[in-house]
Design an enzyme around this catalytic site. Structure first.
Site, PDB file in Angstrom:
ATOM      1  CD  GLU A 156      -4.030  59.594  22.786  1.00  0.00           C
ATOM      2  OE1 GLU A 156      -5.209  59.860  23.016  1.00  0.00           O
ATOM      3  OE2 GLU A 156      -3.345  60.164  21.930  1.00  0.00           O
ATOM      4  CG  PHE A 268      -5.839  46.512  17.214  1.00  0.00           C
ATOM      5  CD1 PHE A 268      -5.490  46.342  18.537  1.00  0.00           C
ATOM      6  CD2 PHE A 268      -5.874  47.788  16.692  1.00  0.00           C
ATOM      7  CE1 PHE A 268      -5.179  47.430  19.340  1.00  0.00           C
ATOM      8  CE2 PHE A 268      -5.560  48.888  17.483  1.00  0.00           C
ATOM      9  CZ  PHE A 268      -5.213  48.704  18.803  1.00  0.00           C
ATOM     10  CB  CYS A 279      -1.522  57.359  16.781  1.00  0.00           C
ATOM     11  SG  CYS A 279      -1.094  58.321  18.235  1.00  0.00           S
TER      12      CYS A 279
HETATM   13  C1  UGA Z   1      -1.946  53.618  18.610  1.00  0.00           C
HETATM   14  C2  UGA Z   1      -1.162  52.301  18.734  1.00  0.00           C
HETATM   15  O1  UGA Z   1      -2.020  51.269  19.220  1.00  0.00           O
HETATM   16  C3  UGA Z   1       0.018  52.471  19.691  1.00  0.00           C
HETATM   17  O2  UGA Z   1       0.788  51.288  19.733  1.00  0.00           O
HETATM   18  C4  UGA Z   1       0.885  53.635  19.192  1.00  0.00           C
HETATM   19  O3  UGA Z   1       1.969  53.885  20.066  1.00  0.00           O
HETATM   20  C5  UGA Z   1       0.029  54.891  19.115  1.00  0.00           C
HETATM   21  O4  UGA Z   1      -1.057  54.660  18.208  1.00  0.00           O
HETATM   22  C6  UGA Z   1       0.889  56.015  18.625  1.00  0.00           C
HETATM   23  O5  UGA Z   1       1.313  55.978  17.479  1.00  0.00           O
HETATM   24  O6  UGA Z   1       1.237  56.909  19.404  1.00  0.00           O
HETATM   25  P1  UGA Z   1      -3.796  54.851  20.120  1.00  0.00           P
HETATM   26  O7  UGA Z   1      -3.934  55.826  19.000  1.00  0.00           O
HETATM   27  O8  UGA Z   1      -3.654  55.375  21.507  1.00  0.00           O
HETATM   28  O9  UGA Z   1      -2.517  53.893  19.885  1.00  0.00           O
HETATM   29  O10 UGA Z   1      -5.093  53.950  20.090  1.00  0.00           O
HETATM   30  P2  UGA Z   1      -5.458  52.444  19.734  1.00  0.00           P
HETATM   31  O11 UGA Z   1      -5.688  51.695  20.971  1.00  0.00           O
HETATM   32  O12 UGA Z   1      -4.487  51.895  18.759  1.00  0.00           O
HETATM   33  O13 UGA Z   1      -6.855  52.653  19.010  1.00  0.00           O
HETATM   34  C7  UGA Z   1      -6.933  53.365  17.771  1.00  0.00           C
HETATM   35  C8  UGA Z   1      -8.340  53.370  17.242  1.00  0.00           C
HETATM   36  O14 UGA Z   1      -8.683  52.090  16.732  1.00  0.00           O
HETATM   37  C9  UGA Z   1      -9.430  53.727  18.234  1.00  0.00           C
HETATM   38  O15 UGA Z   1     -10.321  54.642  17.613  1.00  0.00           O
HETATM   39  C10 UGA Z   1     -10.134  52.416  18.516  1.00  0.00           C
HETATM   40  O16 UGA Z   1     -11.476  52.584  18.868  1.00  0.00           O
HETATM   41  C11 UGA Z   1      -9.985  51.722  17.174  1.00  0.00           C
HETATM   42  N1  UGA Z   1     -10.034  50.251  17.247  1.00  0.00           N
HETATM   43  C12 UGA Z   1      -9.099  49.553  17.947  1.00  0.00           C
HETATM   44  C13 UGA Z   1     -11.029  49.568  16.553  1.00  0.00           C
HETATM   45  O17 UGA Z   1     -11.882  50.182  15.889  1.00  0.00           O
HETATM   46  N2  UGA Z   1     -11.045  48.198  16.597  1.00  0.00           N
HETATM   47  C14 UGA Z   1     -10.134  47.491  17.285  1.00  0.00           C
HETATM   48  O18 UGA Z   1     -10.209  46.246  17.281  1.00  0.00           O
HETATM   49  C15 UGA Z   1      -9.144  48.185  17.990  1.00  0.00           C
END
Ligand code: UGA
Length: 462
Positions: A156, A268, A279
């Site tokens: 997203e 990440f 997700c």
């Molecule tokens: C995630 C996956 O990254 C996608 O590849 C997948 O397609 C999607 O889920 C899905 O299953 O539909 P998304 O949920 O949009 O995507 O968000 P992310 O960018 O993965 O972030 C997830 C959470 O992790 C956020 O709350 C973000 O703030 C947190 N995050 C991310 C961290 O706390 N630290 C990081 O280093 C990276």
């Protein structure tokens, strides 16, 4: 190709919009009549950068339309993408009732052979059940069904760019026909024959996506294994941040160096409030449920989930330590979406923080660049005041909490905010600001895993 997309949420709208934009003929449908009416009127029910242009162009070119009649969409297509929700049940297992309903609809409405593609995230073995349901409920002789799994990896906030520039396209199929059809569907992406709606002719130089053909079970597993690994990585970085706080080390230095090893990679590894959204948390739960049901010990992943659940508690402890008494204190909160560039607040740590601050008696004012309307609904019944202007949130506050790393917040006039606050105290749940700059301005500033450079061994007071 003639495609139907069932489910107009994040995944369905991006898939349908982008495939229509790239040249296919798409009919998209949803059970939510209000959502379909909105889409027919040219309005998007979600905020996703670039999607508006994509949907508008595809619609104007006559390659994308919306209907509330699923049977009509099914009849008008050769391949059908299932993009309905698979929310968590109480047990953590994925609720597959929407998929089951769609299978019956497809079986009942089809009059010709269909390729039925699982795009929603589903536990392994769903494909086999889907095939069985289609065969059982289908009209014998009139239609045949081939099932494929084509997991979605888009994020997203960058979903449209991710769709056009994926690193891999995974298709789980049985037989060459399904593979051929899926190759045809993704041909514009694989051959790069689309005009990119995001980069306006200046796409970053990226390698062509890998088109990976697997069994259906592998494709289903790949999706859960990917999201779970991302969760593991984040929780790992968060535990390293806890250690840094106790040892006087800086988590950013540590994870940067660790991530420079190509076997690990830099992404990440950002420490903070942890992962939210619809997700990662739900997919990890579903994966755990699947593993436990199969008798496979996956405590490794369970621990990552527990570490993540503790992040908000740890942040609130920092707030309590800094504020001393929380009750009746005015607290500002910036960022409610679960991450920047989206209005999605599902399982958002920011929402949890403001809700709990409110429950503890703080006077909470909160803002977000795009998620205020959604937050208003989610925070009904609380005393949280929502206001569009971040400076209004800061005015008179005794603490300002940063909960989502929106660029807008990084670029605020922090000197002005310093002058406006009743007490210049900032708790940065996303490590998004420069600690040195904030302290130079005169803030008392706390974040995760970034204690003072020269501090002696500290016992977690940061
Ligand atoms: C995630 C996956 O990254 C996608 O590849 C997948 O397609 C999607 O889920 C899905 O299953 O539909 P998304 O949920 O949009 O995507 O968000 P992310 O960018 O993965 O972030 C997830 C959470 O992790 C956020 O709350 C973000 O703030 C947190 N995050 C991310 C961290 O706390 N630290 C990081 O280093 C990276």
């Amino acid at each position: 190709m003639r495609l139907a997309v069932i489910g107009c949420g994040y995944v369905g709208l991006v898939t349908g919009g982008c495939l229509g934009y790239a040249g296919h003929e798409v009919v998209a449908t949803d059970v939510d009549a209000g959502r379909i009416a909105m889409l027919q009127a040219g309005k998007l029910p979600i905020y996703e950068p670039g999607l508006e242009v994509v949907v508008e162009k595809a619609t104007k070119a006559g390659r994308l339309r919306f209907t509330g009649d699923a049977a009509e969409a099914i009849l008008a297509s050769d391949a059908i993408f299932i993009c309905v929700g698979t929310p968590p049940l109480e047990s953590g297992a994925a609720d597959l009732s929407a998929i089951d309903n769609v299978a019956r609809q497809i079986a009942a409405a089809s009059r010709s052979p269909k390729l039925v593609i699982e795009k929603s995230t589903v536990p392994a073995q769903t494909g086999a059940q889907l095939q069985r349901a289609l065969d059982v409920y289908g009209r014998r002789g009139e239609a045949t069904f081939r099932v494929a799994s084509n997991p979605e990896f888009l994020r997203e906030g960058t979903a449209v760019a991710d769709f056009f520039h994926p690193d891999r396209i995974v298709v789980g199929v049985e037989g060459a026909d399904a593979e051929r059809q899926l190759r045809e569907i993704y041909k514009p992406i694989l051959e790069g024959t689309f005009s990119c709606p995001i980069h306006d002719g200046h796409c970053p130089a990226v390698a062509a996506p890998v088109f990976m053909v697997t069994t259906i079970a592998s494709a289903e597993l790949i999706k859960h294994a990917s999201n779970s690994f991302l969760g593991l990585k984040i929780s790992y970085a968060n535990v390293i941040a806890d250690l840094c706080e106790r040892l006087g080390a800086n988590v950013e230095e540590v994870t940067r160096a660790v991530g420079l090893d190509p076997r690990i990679g830099p992404q990440f590894l950002s420490a903070g409030l942890g992962f939210g959204g619809f997700c990662l948390p739900k997919d990890i739960q579903a994966f755990l449920h699947l593993a436990e049901g199969l008798g496979v010990n996956f405590r490794l992943l369970r621990e990552a989930e527990i570490v993540n659940q503790r992040r908000v508690d740890q942040f609130l402890d920092k707030v309590r330590r800094a504020l001393w008494v929380v009750k009746d204190k005015q607290v500002g909160a910036l960022g409610l979406a679960f991450k920047p560039n989206t209005d999605d607040i599902r399982f958002a740590p920011g929402i949890e923080v403001v809700r709990r601050m409110d429950a503890e008696g703080a006077i909470v004012c909160a803002s977000d660049p795009v998620a205020i309307e959604r937050a208003r609904l989610a925070l009904q019944g609380t005393g949280v005041k929502l206001m569009p202007d971040p400076y209004d949130v800061a005015r008179g506050a005794e603490a300002l909490l940063l909960l989502t790393e929106w660029r807008e917040y990084r670029d605020l006039d922090w000197e002005r905010i310093h002058a406006q606050m009743a007490r210049p105290l900032v708790l940065d749940g996303r490590n998004m600001l420069s600690r040195d700059k904030m302290r130079a301005i005169g803030f008392e500033y706390h974040s995760f895993g970034r204690p003072d450079v020269h501090s002696k061994v500290s016992l977690g007071s940061h």
